[in-house]
Scaffold this motif. Structure first.
Motif, PDB file in Angstrom:
ATOM      1  N   SER A  13       0.930  -1.182   0.043  1.00  0.00           N
ATOM      2  CA  SER A  13       0.037  -0.013   0.077  1.00  0.00           C
ATOM      3  C   SER A  13       0.797   1.186   0.018  1.00  0.00           C
ATOM      4  O   SER A  13       0.242   2.219  -0.326  1.00  0.00           O
ATOM      5  CB  SER A  13      -1.039  -0.022   1.150  1.00  0.00           C
ATOM      6  OG  SER A  13      -0.213   0.255   2.605  1.00  0.00           O
ATOM      7  N   ILE A  14       2.309   1.031   0.277  1.00  0.00           N
ATOM      8  CA  ILE A  14       3.033   2.376   0.194  1.00  0.00           C
ATOM      9  C   ILE A  14       3.671   2.510  -1.020  1.00  0.00           C
ATOM     10  O   ILE A  14       4.282   1.430  -1.796  1.00  0.00           O
ATOM     11  CB  ILE A  14       4.009   2.130   1.169  1.00  0.00           C
ATOM     12  CG1 ILE A  14       3.521   1.782   2.530  1.00  0.00           C
ATOM     13  CG2 ILE A  14       4.932   3.080   1.137  1.00  0.00           C
ATOM     14  CD1 ILE A  14       2.879   3.020   3.261  1.00  0.00           C
ATOM     15  N   LEU A  15       3.531   3.985  -1.608  1.00  0.00           N
ATOM     16  CA  LEU A  15       4.379   4.122  -2.801  1.00  0.00           C
ATOM     17  C   LEU A  15       5.671   3.812  -2.829  1.00  0.00           C
ATOM     18  O   LEU A  15       6.476   4.141  -1.777  1.00  0.00           O
ATOM     19  CB  LEU A  15       3.881   5.558  -3.397  1.00  0.00           C
ATOM     20  CG  LEU A  15       2.593   5.706  -3.563  1.00  0.00           C
ATOM     21  CD1 LEU A  15       2.377   7.241  -3.883  1.00  0.00           C
ATOM     22  CD2 LEU A  15       2.124   4.842  -4.941  1.00  0.00           C
ATOM     23  N   ASP A  16       6.309   3.427  -3.821  1.00  0.00           N
ATOM     24  CA  ASP A  16       7.816   3.127  -4.050  1.00  0.00           C
ATOM     25  C   ASP A  16       8.374   4.179  -5.091  1.00  0.00           C
ATOM     26  O   ASP A  16       8.374   3.651  -6.114  1.00  0.00           O
ATOM     27  CB  ASP A  16       8.272   1.565  -4.014  1.00  0.00           C
ATOM     28  CG  ASP A  16       9.529   1.379  -4.251  1.00  0.00           C
ATOM     29  OD1 ASP A  16      10.458   2.214  -3.824  1.00  0.00           O
ATOM     30  OD2 ASP A  16       9.778   0.117  -4.362  1.00  0.00           O
ATOM     31  N   PRO A  17       8.885   5.240  -4.717  1.00  0.00           N
ATOM     32  CA  PRO A  17       9.422   6.025  -5.634  1.00  0.00           C
ATOM     33  C   PRO A  17      10.819   5.602  -6.427  1.00  0.00           C
ATOM     34  O   PRO A  17      10.998   5.714  -7.466  1.00  0.00           O
ATOM     35  CB  PRO A  17       9.982   7.382  -4.956  1.00  0.00           C
ATOM     36  CG  PRO A  17       9.479   7.259  -3.623  1.00  0.00           C
ATOM     37  CD  PRO A  17       8.720   6.090  -3.389  1.00  0.00           C
ATOM     38  N   LYS A  18      11.571   4.970  -5.298  1.00  0.00           N
ATOM     39  CA  LYS A  18      12.980   4.363  -5.960  1.00  0.00           C
ATOM     40  C   LYS A  18      12.697   3.068  -6.909  1.00  0.00           C
ATOM     41  O   LYS A  18      13.154   2.921  -8.083  1.00  0.00           O
ATOM     42  CB  LYS A  18      13.533   3.776  -4.892  1.00  0.00           C
ATOM     43  CG  LYS A  18      14.320   4.832  -4.138  1.00  0.00           C
ATOM     44  CD  LYS A  18      15.179   4.144  -2.915  1.00  0.00           C
ATOM     45  CE  LYS A  18      15.599   5.025  -1.847  1.00  0.00           C
ATOM     46  NZ  LYS A  18      16.490   4.472  -0.788  1.00  0.00           N
ATOM     47  N   GLY A  19      11.557   2.403  -6.514  1.00  0.00           N
ATOM     48  CA  GLY A  19      11.202   1.243  -7.857  1.00  0.00           C
ATOM     49  C   GLY A  19      10.685   1.994  -8.948  1.00  0.00           C
ATOM     50  O   GLY A  19      10.811   1.360  -9.976  1.00  0.00           O
ATOM     51  N   LYS A  20       9.873   2.828  -8.831  1.00  0.00           N
ATOM     52  CA  LYS A  20       9.215   3.498  -9.823  1.00  0.00           C
ATOM     53  C   LYS A  20      10.304   4.051 -10.904  1.00  0.00           C
ATOM     54  O   LYS A  20      10.202   3.966 -12.067  1.00  0.00           O
ATOM     55  CB  LYS A  20       8.032   4.520  -9.668  1.00  0.00           C
ATOM     56  CG  LYS A  20       7.538   5.218 -10.747  1.00  0.00           C
ATOM     57  CD  LYS A  20       5.924   5.733 -10.227  1.00  0.00           C
ATOM     58  CE  LYS A  20       4.881   4.748  -9.744  1.00  0.00           C
ATOM     59  NZ  LYS A  20       4.305   4.002 -10.923  1.00  0.00           N
ATOM     60  N   ALA A  21      11.120   4.808 -10.110  1.00  0.00           N
ATOM     61  CA  ALA A  21      12.462   5.335 -10.763  1.00  0.00           C
ATOM     62  C   ALA A  21      13.299   4.194 -11.504  1.00  0.00           C
ATOM     63  O   ALA A  21      13.588   4.369 -12.829  1.00  0.00           O
ATOM     64  CB  ALA A  21      13.295   6.132 -10.146  1.00  0.00           C
ATOM     65  N   ALA A  22      13.399   3.094 -10.857  1.00  0.00           N
ATOM     66  CA  ALA A  22      14.315   1.972 -11.660  1.00  0.00           C
ATOM     67  C   ALA A  22      13.502   1.455 -12.564  1.00  0.00           C
ATOM     68  O   ALA A  22      13.900   1.066 -13.425  1.00  0.00           O
ATOM     69  CB  ALA A  22      14.517   1.027 -10.194  1.00  0.00           C
ATOM     70  N   HIS A  23      12.083   1.254 -12.371  1.00  0.00           N
ATOM     71  CA  HIS A  23      11.278   0.913 -13.475  1.00  0.00           C
ATOM     72  C   HIS A  23      11.274   1.395 -14.840  1.00  0.00           C
ATOM     73  O   HIS A  23      11.433   1.037 -15.829  1.00  0.00           O
ATOM     74  CB  HIS A  23       9.829   0.691 -13.160  1.00  0.00           C
ATOM     75  CG  HIS A  23       8.912  -0.005 -14.069  1.00  0.00           C
ATOM     76  ND1 HIS A  23       7.809   0.516 -14.457  1.00  0.00           N
ATOM     77  CD2 HIS A  23       8.813  -1.163 -14.527  1.00  0.00           C
ATOM     78  CE1 HIS A  23       7.115  -0.056 -15.340  1.00  0.00           C
ATOM     79  NE2 HIS A  23       7.687  -1.282 -15.435  1.00  0.00           N
ATOM     80  N   HIS A  24      11.041   2.902 -14.780  1.00  0.00           N
ATOM     81  CA  HIS A  24      11.443   3.823 -15.776  1.00  0.00           C
ATOM     82  C   HIS A  24      12.517   3.610 -16.461  1.00  0.00           C
ATOM     83  O   HIS A  24      12.767   3.724 -17.572  1.00  0.00           O
ATOM     84  CB  HIS A  24      11.008   5.160 -15.473  1.00  0.00           C
ATOM     85  CG  HIS A  24       9.602   5.306 -15.190  1.00  0.00           C
ATOM     86  ND1 HIS A  24       8.574   5.225 -15.994  1.00  0.00           N
ATOM     87  CD2 HIS A  24       8.819   5.930 -14.140  1.00  0.00           C
ATOM     88  CE1 HIS A  24       7.318   5.437 -15.315  1.00  0.00           C
ATOM     89  NE2 HIS A  24       7.685   5.983 -14.323  1.00  0.00           N
ATOM     90  N   ALA A  25      13.727   3.537 -15.733  1.00  0.00           N
ATOM     91  CA  ALA A  25      15.120   3.511 -16.267  1.00  0.00           C
ATOM     92  C   ALA A  25      15.206   2.082 -16.907  1.00  0.00           C
ATOM     93  O   ALA A  25      15.904   2.142 -18.102  1.00  0.00           O
ATOM     94  CB  ALA A  25      16.277   3.711 -15.086  1.00  0.00           C
ATOM     95  N   LEU A  26      14.833   1.241 -16.366  1.00  0.00           N
ATOM     96  CA  LEU A  26      14.855  -0.194 -17.067  1.00  0.00           C
ATOM     97  C   LEU A  26      14.012  -0.174 -18.571  1.00  0.00           C
ATOM     98  O   LEU A  26      14.411  -0.686 -19.467  1.00  0.00           O
ATOM     99  CB  LEU A  26      14.087  -1.478 -16.206  1.00  0.00           C
ATOM    100  CG  LEU A  26      14.968  -1.635 -15.137  1.00  0.00           C
ATOM    101  CD1 LEU A  26      14.320  -2.768 -13.875  1.00  0.00           C
ATOM    102  CD2 LEU A  26      16.538  -2.304 -15.336  1.00  0.00           C
ATOM    103  N   GLU A  27      12.769   0.662 -18.331  1.00  0.00           N
ATOM    104  CA  GLU A  27      12.155   0.843 -19.907  1.00  0.00           C
ATOM    105  C   GLU A  27      12.864   1.514 -20.704  1.00  0.00           C
ATOM    106  O   GLU A  27      12.810   1.154 -21.820  1.00  0.00           O
ATOM    107  CB  GLU A  27      10.571   1.348 -19.467  1.00  0.00           C
ATOM    108  CG  GLU A  27       9.678   0.477 -18.620  1.00  0.00           C
ATOM    109  CD  GLU A  27       8.616   1.269 -18.694  1.00  0.00           C
ATOM    110  OE1 GLU A  27       8.289   2.502 -18.383  1.00  0.00           O
ATOM    111  OE2 GLU A  27       7.317   0.546 -18.756  1.00  0.00           O
TER     112      GLU A  27
END
Length: 82
Positions: A13-27
């Motif tokens: 339920s907690i947003l993960d800004p580091k995970g989101k940034a890593a996801h965008h970088a991987l894309e």
């Protein structure tokens, strides 16, 4: 002697800004098959205990008191003989 491996992750339920940034970088690197990324931390503890259950108890206390924020994070403990 036992080794406790503690995996600490943000609750779903907690947003993960580091995970989101890593996801965008991987894309951006062309890895478009990855749907989401969550980033946590791995902690290893060497514990001097009489048995596995006691080692788990010590590791759990360490997580509850310091290593994990139980409001925002979940933790999973694995005990192995050292």
């Amino acid at each position: 002697m036992y080794k406790a491996t503690v995996n600490v992750t943000l609750r779903k339920s907690i947003l993960d800004p580091k995970g989101k940034a890593a996801h965008h970088a991987l894309e951006d690197l062309g890895l478009t098959d990855i749907n989401s990324v969550r980033i946590g931390k791995l902690i290893e503890l060497d514990i001097d205990a009489d048995d596995k259950d006691k080692a788990h108890e010590v590791a759990e206390t360490a997580c509850e008191k310091l290593l994990a924020n139980e409001v925002m994070e979940d933790f999973e403990i694995t005990i192995s003989e050292n």
